[in-house]
Design a protein around this motif. Structure first.
Motif: not given
Length: 624
Positions: A205-229
């Motif tokens: 019963s699979p759901r395909h969930i993915e999370v948008q992530v973003f990083g920079d050269s300063k060591g910061n990483v954030v997510h921009l929440f999930e998508r359902d595909c």
């Protein structure tokens, strides 16, 4: 900020990048193959460079040609888009070594996540939950089959270097494993130059969930929440949405937190997507969501994330590549509303989704929502590239509103004579289970019979077409002398409309008629309704000769390359048995026997290029 940018891609993503670059004052350089000489992305860019013949392996996949084009045009940076060389670490390194800015993650990060088996080990060590499976080095068929049995069927065979749904096969029983493995390895070798695979437990019963992530050269990483595909066909995403239905805050925190840990584990910079598989048999729960893979690039479905966050992810890419820090911190990002995207493909659902190629004589996607496309009316869909011709994106305050908006957009799609899956997508949105978010990756397969539109129009659509045929010309013309219409036909009049050479008189005053749109010329009427296109003949065109499955002749449904001939002349075959495999538009298409019989003719060899309509095989029916 980068001042000049070469886009190492084509189609809608190249156009998408150009729009953001233009807004930021960045000069853009397009590249193009023979097939794309007049393409929209070429017309939009400030400058364009020809890089070779139509096949991607001779143009868009040749890194040396792309770098040479960047040098010749004095570009300062290269954006790979998605697909093609976007996740090729060697190309990324070559770009950097040549003195250009690479708009993407560091080559080491691409390498770390590029091979699915190594990535899963890395993620497990970083505390990210991974799907049970076999990721070993031993690739012998016997070992792979043994591991599949140990995991327990059903299993999923996946190309180690795969992506985009290529090189994946679900296997439900041991008896089917050998054939699936051979097919998967062949497709993987063709698509990625690497036929190694891994084996995973297939979640029922699979759901395909993915999370948008973003990083920079300063060591910061954030997510921009999930998508359902989760809505997929043959492992290709069809409809994507953000946020994921049924995702509570605790589960969101767990899965998005895992995604950030995954990105930090490879010192990630730029845009990336962490893909998870969720066992949704009891709803979405944080302890039943596992890491599948990371896509080290921008995703096709990134617009739905942009719509709910108000951010331009291409701008983020360009700013990070320029050395800037992330435009927003985690606590500055929030979800606002709901967004849903449908992929409009040039394919015919009524013919087993075979790709459709040719000129876009009539092409109108309406003016509602957000349309991402790389073509305009008069352009052509070629057999050399992916058949996606547009992304249709809708936004609403909630999921129901977004679905209704997307359905309205699909209802306005008018494409001819190239066939599309718009009617199929429209039907999917209107399925009660979809509206109730009762979805998983098997949704389309379970509902396929209901989702594929009827090939033949009903009487209401026929009466609507009659109204077009009888309507007063408004003087609106498009390519080929096609004319628009308004519903103002004289009362008590009818017109003979033909389908497949058989004519029937129809009249708009015989009863209610569907609210179709469309056009007519001297020979035909084409009516559009709920994403579907129906052609009606106005004049008899005479009989058309040819072959069909009734006489056992197997012809090529489109131009392509024969990758396998799986029978020999004189061999006895059964109905549905695969005879040949044709590769076209980046997908494999199996051609099968129409009935029990004997192969009396083989017209192609493995490796040969064939044209549409070429006779590939002939089967003589078994006696009795």
């Amino acid at each position: 900020m980068i001042k000049s940018l070469l886009i190492a891609n084509r189609g809608e993503i190249a156009c998408r990048i150009i729009r953001t670059a233009r807004r930021l004052g960045i000069r853009t350089v397009a590249i193009y193959s023979d097939a794309d000489a007049k393409a929209l992305h070429v017309r939009m860019a400030d400058e364009a460079v020809h890089i070779g013949p139509s096949p991607a392996r001779e143009s868009y996949l040749v890194g040396e040609k792309i770098i040479a084009a960047a040098m010749a045009t004095k570009a300062k940076a290269i954006h790979p888009g998605y697909g093609f060389l976007s996740e090729n670490a060697d190309f990324a390194q070559a770009v950097i070594d040549a003195g250009f800015i690479w708009v993407g993650p560091k080559p080491d990060s691409i390498r770390a996540m590029g091979l699915k088996d190594a990535a899963k080990t890395l993620m497990a060590n970083a505390g990210v939950p991974v799907t049970p499976g076999y990721h070993g080095e031993d690739q012998s068929p016997d070992v792979l089959k043994m591991e599949a049995s140990a995991i327990g069927y059903p299993v999923l065979i996946k190309a180690v270097a795969g992506g985009g749904g290529k090189g994946m096969r679900r296997v439900d029983a041991a008896k089917d494993f050998d054939d699936a493995l051979e097919s998967c390895k062949r497709e993987a070798a063709s698509s990625f130059g690497d036929d190694r695979v891994l084996i995973e437990k297939y979640i029922l019963s699979p759901r395909h969930i993915e999370v948008q992530v973003f990083g920079d050269s300063k060591g910061n990483v954030v997510h921009l929440f999930e998508r359902d595909c989760s809505l997929q066909r043959r492992h290709q995403k069809v409809i994507e949405e953000a946020p994921a239905p049924g995702m509570d805050e605790a589960t969101r925190e767990a899965v998005c937190g895992a995604a950030v840990r995954a990105a930090k584990a490879v010192n990630y910079e730029g845009a990336g997507t962490i893909e998870f598989i969720a066992d949704a048999s009891e709803g979405l729960k944080g302890d039943r969501i596992w890491f599948m893979e990371m896509n080290t690039r921008l995703q096709v479905e990134h617009p739905v994330t942009e719509e709910i966050t108000g951010q331009d992810l291409v701008e983020w890419q360009l700013r990070v590549a320029s050395g800037e820090k992330l435009p927003k911190s985690q606590d500055e990002l929030s979800i606002n509303g709901w967004a849903i995207e449908a992929r409009l493909y040039a394919e015919d659902p009524a013919k087993s989704f075979l790709p459709s190629v040719g000129s876009l004589d009539h092409f109108d996607l309406g003016d509602e929502g957000r349309i991402e496309t790389g073509v305009e009316e008069g352009d052509a869909i070629s057999p050399f590239y992916d058949p996606m011709i547009a992304k249709l994106v809708a936004r609403g305050d909630d999921r129901a509103e977004a679905i209704a908006e997307l359905a309205a957009i699909l209802d306005e799609v008018e494409v001819w004579p190239v066939r599309t899956n718009a009617g199929f997508l429209f039907n999917a949105l209107l399925q009660p289970e979809f509206g109730a978010a009762d979805i998983d990756t098997g949704f389309i397969e379970r509902h396929l019979e209901d989702l594929v539109p009827d090939a033949e129009p009903d009487d209401a659509i026929r009466r609507g077409a009659a109204a077009i045929a009888l309507a007063i010309d408004e003087g609106k013309e498009s390519i080929g002398g096609l004319v628009g219409f308004r519903l103002n036909a004289p009362a008590h009049t009818g017109v003979a409309l033909g389908r497949h050479g058989e004519f029937r008189t129809a009249s708009p005053d015989e009863g209610e008629f569907a609210a179709v749109s469309g056009f007519r010329d001297d020979e035909r009427v084409v009516a559009f309704y709920e994403g579907n296109a129906y052609e009606f003949e106005l004049t008899a065109r005479g009989s058309v000769g040819g072959h069909g499955v009734a006489d056992g002749v197997i012809t090529a449904p489109m131009p392509g390359k024969v990758t396998a001939v799986e029978v020999s002349q004189g061999e006895t075959v059964t109905k549905g048995q695969r005879l040949l495999t044709l590769e076209a538009m980046k997908m494999e298409h199996g051609l099968t026997a129409p009935f029990d019989g004997k192969v009396t003719e083989l017209g192609a060899q493995a490796g040969s290029q064939v044209t549409e309509g070429a006779i590939l095989a002939r089967v003589e029916a078994a006696e009795g």
